[in-house]
Design a protein around this motif. Sequence first.
Motif, PDB file in Angstrom:
ATOM      1  N   TYR A  30      -5.632   8.206   6.216  1.00 24.18           N
ATOM      2  CA  TYR A  30      -6.117   7.189   5.278  1.00 24.18           C
ATOM      3  C   TYR A  30      -5.272   5.943   5.503  1.00 24.18           C
ATOM      4  CZ  TYR A  30      -7.610   5.127   0.805  1.00 24.18           C
ATOM      5  OH  TYR A  30      -8.125   4.313  -0.168  1.00 24.18           O
ATOM      6  N   GLU A  31      -5.885   4.878   5.968  1.00 25.92           N
ATOM      7  CA  GLU A  31      -5.153   3.697   6.399  1.00 25.92           C
ATOM      8  C   GLU A  31      -4.203   3.136   5.338  1.00 25.92           C
ATOM      9  OE1 GLU A  31      -3.558   0.946   8.762  1.00 25.92           O
ATOM     10  OE2 GLU A  31      -4.898   2.574   9.397  1.00 25.92           O
ATOM     11  N   PRO A  32      -4.607   3.063   4.047  1.00 24.89           N
ATOM     12  CA  PRO A  32      -3.684   2.520   3.041  1.00 24.89           C
ATOM     13  C   PRO A  32      -2.403   3.335   2.847  1.00 24.89           C
ATOM     14  CG  PRO A  32      -5.937   2.378   2.256  1.00 24.89           C
ATOM     15  CD  PRO A  32      -5.968   3.216   3.501  1.00 24.89           C
ATOM     16  N   TRP A  33      -2.347   4.561   3.381  1.00 27.83           N
ATOM     17  CA  TRP A  33      -1.110   5.341   3.277  1.00 27.83           C
ATOM     18  C   TRP A  33      -0.038   4.835   4.243  1.00 27.83           C
ATOM     19  CZ3 TRP A  33      -3.877  10.777   3.193  1.00 27.83           C
ATOM     20  CH2 TRP A  33      -4.397  10.990   1.910  1.00 27.83           C
ATOM     21  N   ARG A  34      -0.457   4.082   5.259  1.00 34.20           N
ATOM     22  CA  ARG A  34       0.511   3.581   6.237  1.00 34.20           C
ATOM     23  C   ARG A  34       1.377   2.495   5.580  1.00 34.20           C
ATOM     24  NH1 ARG A  34       1.699   4.686  11.002  1.00 34.20           N
ATOM     25  NH2 ARG A  34      -0.010   6.192  11.067  1.00 34.20           N
ATOM     26  N   GLY A  35       2.678   2.685   5.649  1.00 29.40           N
ATOM     27  CA  GLY A  35       3.610   1.762   5.022  1.00 29.40           C
ATOM     28  C   GLY A  35       3.901   2.112   3.575  1.00 29.40           C
ATOM     29  N   ARG A  36       3.023   2.894   2.947  1.00 24.56           N
ATOM     30  CA  ARG A  36       3.225   3.326   1.559  1.00 24.56           C
ATOM     31  C   ARG A  36       3.687   4.784   1.520  1.00 24.56           C
ATOM     32  NH1 ARG A  36       1.236   1.250  -3.287  1.00 24.56           N
ATOM     33  NH2 ARG A  36       1.039   2.760  -4.993  1.00 24.56           N
ATOM     34  N   PHE A  37       3.112   5.593   2.368  1.00 23.57           N
ATOM     35  CA  PHE A  37       3.486   7.004   2.499  1.00 23.57           C
ATOM     36  C   PHE A  37       4.005   7.267   3.911  1.00 23.57           C
ATOM     37  CE2 PHE A  37       1.658  11.421   3.414  1.00 23.57           C
ATOM     38  CZ  PHE A  37       2.785  12.087   2.952  1.00 23.57           C
ATOM     39  N   TYR A  38       3.219   6.891   4.904  1.00 26.69           N
ATOM     40  CA  TYR A  38       3.657   7.047   6.291  1.00 26.69           C
ATOM     41  C   TYR A  38       4.521   5.855   6.721  1.00 26.69           C
ATOM     42  CZ  TYR A  38      -0.070  10.573   6.709  1.00 26.69           C
ATOM     43  OH  TYR A  38      -0.875  11.671   6.550  1.00 26.69           O
ATOM     44  N   THR A 214       3.322   3.274 -10.400  1.00 29.54           N
ATOM     45  CA  THR A 214       4.028   3.322  -9.117  1.00 29.54           C
ATOM     46  C   THR A 214       3.803   4.647  -8.397  1.00 29.54           C
ATOM     47  OG1 THR A 214       5.742   1.879  -9.997  1.00 29.54           O
ATOM     48  CG2 THR A 214       6.278   3.108  -8.001  1.00 29.54           C
ATOM     49  N   LEU A 215       3.823   5.745  -9.144  1.00 29.12           N
ATOM     50  CA  LEU A 215       3.622   7.072  -8.566  1.00 29.12           C
ATOM     51  C   LEU A 215       2.216   7.603  -8.826  1.00 29.12           C
ATOM     52  CD1 LEU A 215       7.055   8.732  -9.442  1.00 29.12           C
ATOM     53  CD2 LEU A 215       6.343   7.693  -7.280  1.00 29.12           C
ATOM     54  N   GLY A 216       1.307   6.709  -9.142  1.00 27.45           N
ATOM     55  CA  GLY A 216      -0.072   7.135  -9.384  1.00 27.45           C
ATOM     56  C   GLY A 216      -0.318   7.564 -10.810  1.00 27.45           C
ATOM     57  N   LYS A 265      -6.457   6.391  -4.598  1.00 27.71           N
ATOM     58  CA  LYS A 265      -6.094   7.292  -3.507  1.00 27.71           C
ATOM     59  C   LYS A 265      -4.824   6.879  -2.771  1.00 27.71           C
ATOM     60  CE  LYS A 265      -8.194   9.582   0.496  1.00 27.71           C
ATOM     61  NZ  LYS A 265      -9.431   9.743   1.306  1.00 27.71           N
ATOM     62  N   ALA A 266      -4.526   5.576  -2.741  1.00 26.44           N
ATOM     63  CA  ALA A 266      -3.344   5.109  -2.019  1.00 26.44           C
ATOM     64  C   ALA A 266      -2.058   5.722  -2.562  1.00 26.44           C
ATOM     65  CB  ALA A 266      -3.274   3.587  -2.074  1.00 26.44           C
ATOM     66  N   SER A 267      -2.061   6.103  -3.833  1.00 21.81           N
ATOM     67  CA  SER A 267      -0.859   6.659  -4.457  1.00 21.81           C
ATOM     68  C   SER A 267      -0.853   8.182  -4.530  1.00 21.81           C
ATOM     69  CB  SER A 267      -0.696   6.095  -5.880  1.00 21.81           C
ATOM     70  OG  SER A 267      -0.400   4.715  -5.840  1.00 21.81           O
ATOM     71  N   ASN A 268      -1.887   8.825  -4.057  1.00 21.22           N
ATOM     72  CA  ASN A 268      -1.973  10.274  -4.220  1.00 21.22           C
ATOM     73  C   ASN A 268      -0.829  11.046  -3.563  1.00 21.22           C
ATOM     74  OD1 ASN A 268      -4.232   9.818  -5.719  1.00 21.22           O
ATOM     75  ND2 ASN A 268      -5.686  10.681  -4.260  1.00 21.22           N
ATOM     76  N   PRO A 269      -0.397  10.693  -2.343  1.00 20.35           N
ATOM     77  CA  PRO A 269       0.741  11.431  -1.779  1.00 20.35           C
ATOM     78  C   PRO A 269       2.013  11.275  -2.600  1.00 20.35           C
ATOM     79  CG  PRO A 269      -0.442  10.244  -0.054  1.00 20.35           C
ATOM     80  CD  PRO A 269      -0.969   9.746  -1.364  1.00 20.35           C
ATOM     81  N   LEU A 270       2.235  10.085  -3.167  1.00 20.81           N
ATOM     82  CA  LEU A 270       3.424   9.864  -3.975  1.00 20.81           C
ATOM     83  C   LEU A 270       3.373  10.704  -5.256  1.00 20.81           C
ATOM     84  CD1 LEU A 270       3.769   5.978  -3.611  1.00 20.81           C
ATOM     85  CD2 LEU A 270       4.728   7.793  -2.169  1.00 20.81           C
ATOM     86  N   ALA A 271       2.185  10.800  -5.837  1.00 19.91           N
ATOM     87  CA  ALA A 271       2.026  11.647  -7.023  1.00 19.91           C
ATOM     88  C   ALA A 271       2.272  13.107  -6.670  1.00 19.91           C
ATOM     89  CB  ALA A 271       0.623  11.468  -7.612  1.00 19.91           C
ATOM     90  N   GLY A 272       1.757  13.528  -5.516  1.00 17.77           N
ATOM     91  CA  GLY A 272       1.971  14.904  -5.082  1.00 17.77           C
ATOM     92  C   GLY A 272       3.446  15.215  -4.897  1.00 17.77           C
ATOM     93  N   MET A 273       4.179  14.314  -4.255  1.00 19.22           N
ATOM     94  CA  MET A 273       5.612  14.536  -4.052  1.00 19.22           C
ATOM     95  C   MET A 273       6.368  14.548  -5.372  1.00 19.22           C
ATOM     96  SD  MET A 273       6.540  12.522  -0.503  1.00 19.22           S
ATOM     97  CE  MET A 273       5.964  10.922  -1.060  1.00 19.22           C
ATOM     98  N   ALA A 274       5.960  13.685  -6.313  1.00 23.19           N
ATOM     99  CA  ALA A 274       6.605  13.663  -7.624  1.00 23.19           C
ATOM    100  C   ALA A 274       6.372  14.977  -8.367  1.00 23.19           C
ATOM    101  CB  ALA A 274       6.078  12.489  -8.442  1.00 23.19           C
ATOM    102  N   LEU A 275       5.190  15.559  -8.220  1.00 26.35           N
ATOM    103  CA  LEU A 275       4.905  16.843  -8.858  1.00 26.35           C
ATOM    104  C   LEU A 275       5.726  17.963  -8.223  1.00 26.35           C
ATOM    105  CD1 LEU A 275       1.045  16.498  -9.280  1.00 26.35           C
ATOM    106  CD2 LEU A 275       2.698  16.791 -11.133  1.00 26.35           C
ATOM    107  N   ILE A 276       5.849  17.934  -6.902  1.00 26.31           N
ATOM    108  CA  ILE A 276       6.655  18.951  -6.218  1.00 26.31           C
ATOM    109  C   ILE A 276       8.099  18.893  -6.710  1.00 26.31           C
ATOM    110  CG2 ILE A 276       7.641  19.573  -3.972  1.00 26.31           C
ATOM    111  CD1 ILE A 276       4.914  18.782  -2.739  1.00 26.31           C
TER     112      ILE A 276
END
Length: 282
Positions: A30-38, A214-216, A265-276
């Motif tokens: 997902y392109e918006p994840w680049r620089g935000r997650f990747y 910030t974290l979704g 969706k751009a914040s979904n990986p950050l939310a996932g990591m915060a939940l972990i």
Amino acid sequence: MTDSHRAKPRARKTTYPAARIRVGIGGWTYEPWRGRFYPNDLTQKRELEYASRKLTSIEINGTFYGTQRATSFEKWHDETPEDFVFSLKAPRFATNRRVLAEAGDSVERFFSSGVLALKDKLGPINWQFAPTKQFDAEDFDAFLQLLPNKIDGRAIRHAVEVRHESFAHPEFISLAREYEVAIVMAGDSDYPQIADVTAPFVYARIMGTAETETLGYAARDLDAWATRAQQWAAGAQPDDLRRVEETAPEPAPRDVYLYVISGYKASNPLAGMALIERVANT
């Protein structure tokens, strides 16, 4: 495919392994994840390698739209950590039909396409239905009979994502429990919420991430979902989610698969990591 049908009903087990909470996202490209997650300098071919070390599961969506090559499943298996798990969206050709009892060929083709190359990294199969699909007890019973309990000795877990209010019915809950099929719990969405536990695992998809956070999710909402995941894993049922039935199944540890899907969706990986992090620290 062997052992393609299961006898019903099957007695529940009396002993359970320790439950595991897995948190992830839908897909990894997902392109918006680049620089935000990747990292910006991460090559695209290493995105799965990176994502699978920040999250503990990923739901593959491409299997919903078309057949994937066996070599792709082998590659995904090899690029991810030993304890990583994928869930798979089952093909729409099996679920987007008027008569579900006629889906046998589509189910067979899906499991013959190479999905077992994921080996121990094969998690639940999500059979997603259109929002217009209404509950028909006889036809849904026939469909559940098509879902293999085991293939070549490997246990297969199934979840059904129903998105029409007619499924909020005791007979549907009873059918799902009879076949030990999980009902996908829809969180923070417009879809009907059915949080009844019907299987030895829980499958939840939460869809409320917002651009303003910030974290979704706000911290209190992340705390709430982490607590619910822990309750499910311990064998309880959260009191603040909508269930069809007041009665609950026998308390027992249950694996939990929690995916942050849709929303912002751009914040979904950050939310996932915060939940972990929250699950690990409580």
